[in-house]
Scaffold this active site. Structure first.
Site, PDB file in Angstrom:
ATOM      1  N   ARG A  62      29.969  48.042  39.251  1.00  0.00           N
ATOM      2  CA  ARG A  62      31.369  48.478  39.168  1.00  0.00           C
ATOM      3  C   ARG A  62      31.896  48.968  40.504  1.00  0.00           C
ATOM      4  O   ARG A  62      33.108  48.976  40.736  1.00  0.00           O
ATOM      5  CB  ARG A  62      31.518  49.541  38.076  1.00  0.00           C
ATOM      6  CG  ARG A  62      31.533  48.935  36.689  1.00  0.00           C
ATOM      7  CD  ARG A  62      31.611  49.999  35.631  1.00  0.00           C
ATOM      8  NE  ARG A  62      30.320  50.349  35.088  1.00  0.00           N
ATOM      9  CZ  ARG A  62      30.043  51.492  34.489  1.00  0.00           C
ATOM     10  NH1 ARG A  62      30.959  52.420  34.375  1.00  0.00           N
ATOM     11  NH2 ARG A  62      28.847  51.718  34.005  1.00  0.00           N
ATOM     12  N   GLU A  99      22.562  58.819  34.063  1.00  0.00           N
ATOM     13  CA  GLU A  99      22.917  59.593  32.869  1.00  0.00           C
ATOM     14  C   GLU A  99      22.201  58.993  31.658  1.00  0.00           C
ATOM     15  O   GLU A  99      21.891  59.682  30.706  1.00  0.00           O
ATOM     16  CB  GLU A  99      24.443  59.555  32.669  1.00  0.00           C
ATOM     17  CG  GLU A  99      24.984  60.635  31.755  1.00  0.00           C
ATOM     18  CD  GLU A  99      26.492  60.516  31.498  1.00  0.00           C
ATOM     19  OE1 GLU A  99      27.128  59.559  31.978  1.00  0.00           O
ATOM     20  OE2 GLU A  99      27.010  61.388  30.792  1.00  0.00           O
TER      21      GLU A  99
HETATM   22  O1  LIG Z   1      26.431  59.368  38.735  1.00  0.00           O
HETATM   23  P1  LIG Z   1      25.461  58.575  37.903  1.00  0.00           P
HETATM   24  O2  LIG Z   1      24.882  59.376  36.762  1.00  0.00           O
HETATM   25  O3  LIG Z   1      24.395  57.943  38.725  1.00  0.00           O
HETATM   26  O4  LIG Z   1      26.273  57.430  37.168  1.00  0.00           O
HETATM   27  C1  LIG Z   1      27.260  56.664  37.763  1.00  0.00           C
HETATM   28  C2  LIG Z   1      26.873  55.230  37.860  1.00  0.00           C
HETATM   29  O5  LIG Z   1      26.668  54.686  36.538  1.00  0.00           O
HETATM   30  C3  LIG Z   1      27.420  53.482  36.407  1.00  0.00           C
HETATM   31  O6  LIG Z   1      26.708  52.365  36.829  1.00  0.00           O
HETATM   32  P2  LIG Z   1      25.581  51.635  35.974  1.00  0.00           P
HETATM   33  O7  LIG Z   1      24.251  52.037  36.506  1.00  0.00           O
HETATM   34  O8  LIG Z   1      25.831  51.846  34.519  1.00  0.00           O
HETATM   35  O9  LIG Z   1      25.751  50.134  36.393  1.00  0.00           O
HETATM   36  P3  LIG Z   1      26.979  49.095  36.437  1.00  0.00           P
HETATM   37  O10 LIG Z   1      27.892  49.530  37.576  1.00  0.00           O
HETATM   38  O11 LIG Z   1      26.303  47.823  36.764  1.00  0.00           O
HETATM   39  O12 LIG Z   1      27.684  49.097  35.109  1.00  0.00           O
HETATM   40  C4  LIG Z   1      28.605  53.701  37.332  1.00  0.00           C
HETATM   41  O13 LIG Z   1      29.222  52.492  37.705  1.00  0.00           O
HETATM   42  C5  LIG Z   1      27.989  54.416  38.496  1.00  0.00           C
HETATM   43  O14 LIG Z   1      27.416  53.521  39.437  1.00  0.00           O
HETATM   44  N1  LIG Z   2      30.113  58.402  30.893  1.00  0.00           N
HETATM   45  C1  LIG Z   2      30.127  57.279  31.615  1.00  0.00           C
HETATM   46  N2  LIG Z   2      31.125  56.377  31.435  1.00  0.00           N
HETATM   47  C2  LIG Z   2      31.147  55.233  32.161  1.00  0.00           C
HETATM   48  N3  LIG Z   2      30.243  54.926  33.079  1.00  0.00           N
HETATM   49  C3  LIG Z   2      29.246  55.803  33.291  1.00  0.00           C
HETATM   50  N4  LIG Z   2      28.213  55.791  34.158  1.00  0.00           N
HETATM   51  C4  LIG Z   2      27.496  56.924  33.981  1.00  0.00           C
HETATM   52  N5  LIG Z   2      28.037  57.684  33.030  1.00  0.00           N
HETATM   53  C5  LIG Z   2      29.142  57.000  32.575  1.00  0.00           C
END
Ligand SMILES: O=P(O)(O)OC[C@H]1O[C@H](OP(=O)(O)OP(=O)(O)O)[C@H](O)[C@@H]1O
Ligand SMILES: Nc1ncnc2[nH]cnc12
Length: 175
Positions: A62, A99
């Site tokens: 993302r 998370e």
């Molecule tokens: O602050 P944090 O607890 O580390 O969480 C935030 C991260 O989690 C999500 O990515 P995700 O790992 O779900 O991957 P994606 O971007 O591929 O959906 C989001 O896009 C951040 O990169």
């Molecule tokens: N609560 C949340 N919503 C969307 N993306 C996330 N990545 C980590 N925590 C998230």
């Protein structure tokens, strides 16, 4: 004019995704709104310019959605930080807690030189594990982080505290 409140109103909440207890902030409803998408990039770019970055790092996946248009708008280069096994040349790697799970991130060893000032971009700051891992990757290259830029910050989680001290952090929207 599309405001941050308008942008916030376009973000959908999905309870218990991807696991019970997580309130998922779904940006797809923002991305499918052309005005909301444009305003998100415009406002992030306006804010990020003050950190005087000379390149943009986007965190897979993302972070790519926001990082690449930000780089284009600011006339800067773009460097992907990717999930493991995706980058073809020699990499630095860092593991981190999410998370909802655990993962690793990688950067090409030759992506940055010590004189670079990258801005680290992602859609959302939650626990801070992902952004902190990206920061560690940058530190391995010897470059200096100009700042962090997020669309969303979840302020009930201690994400900012995980990031290196003294480096500016901005989020357009806070929950
Ligand atoms: O602050 P944090 O607890 O580390 O969480 C935030 C991260 O989690 C999500 O990515 P995700 O790992 O779900 O991957 P994606 O971007 O591929 O959906 C989001 O896009 C951040 O990169
Ligand atoms: N609560 C949340 N919503 C969307 N993306 C996330 N990545 C980590 N925590 C998230």
């Amino acid at each position: 004019m599309t405001t941050t409140a308008d942008i916030q109103a376009l973000i959908r909440e999905i309870p218990d995704f991807p696991q019970p207890g997580i309130l998922f902030r779904d940006i797809t409803t923002l991305l499918k709104d052309a005005d909301g998408l444009k305003a998100s990039i415009d406002l992030m770019a306006e804010q990020a310019v003050q950190y005087q970055p000379d390149c943009i790092i986007g965190i897979e996946s993302r972070g790519f959605i926001f990082g690449m248009p930000l780089a284009y708008q600011l006339g800067l280069s773009f460097i992907p930080v990717r999930k493991p096994g995706k980058l073809p040349a020699a990499v630095h790697q860092v593991s981190y807690d999410l998370e909802y799970g655990q993962d690793s991130l990688e950067i090409h060893q030759d992506a940055l030189q010590p004189h670079h000032r990258p801005l680290i971009v992602d859609d959302l700051l939650a626990t801070g594990g992902t952004a902190a891992a990206a920061a560690q990757l940058v530190q391995k290259t010897g470059a200096t982080i100009a700042g962090f830029s997020f669309l969303i910050e979840l302020t009930d989680l201690p994400g900012r505290q995980k990031l290196p001290e003294g480096i500016p952090v901005n989020a357009l929207i806070s929950y």
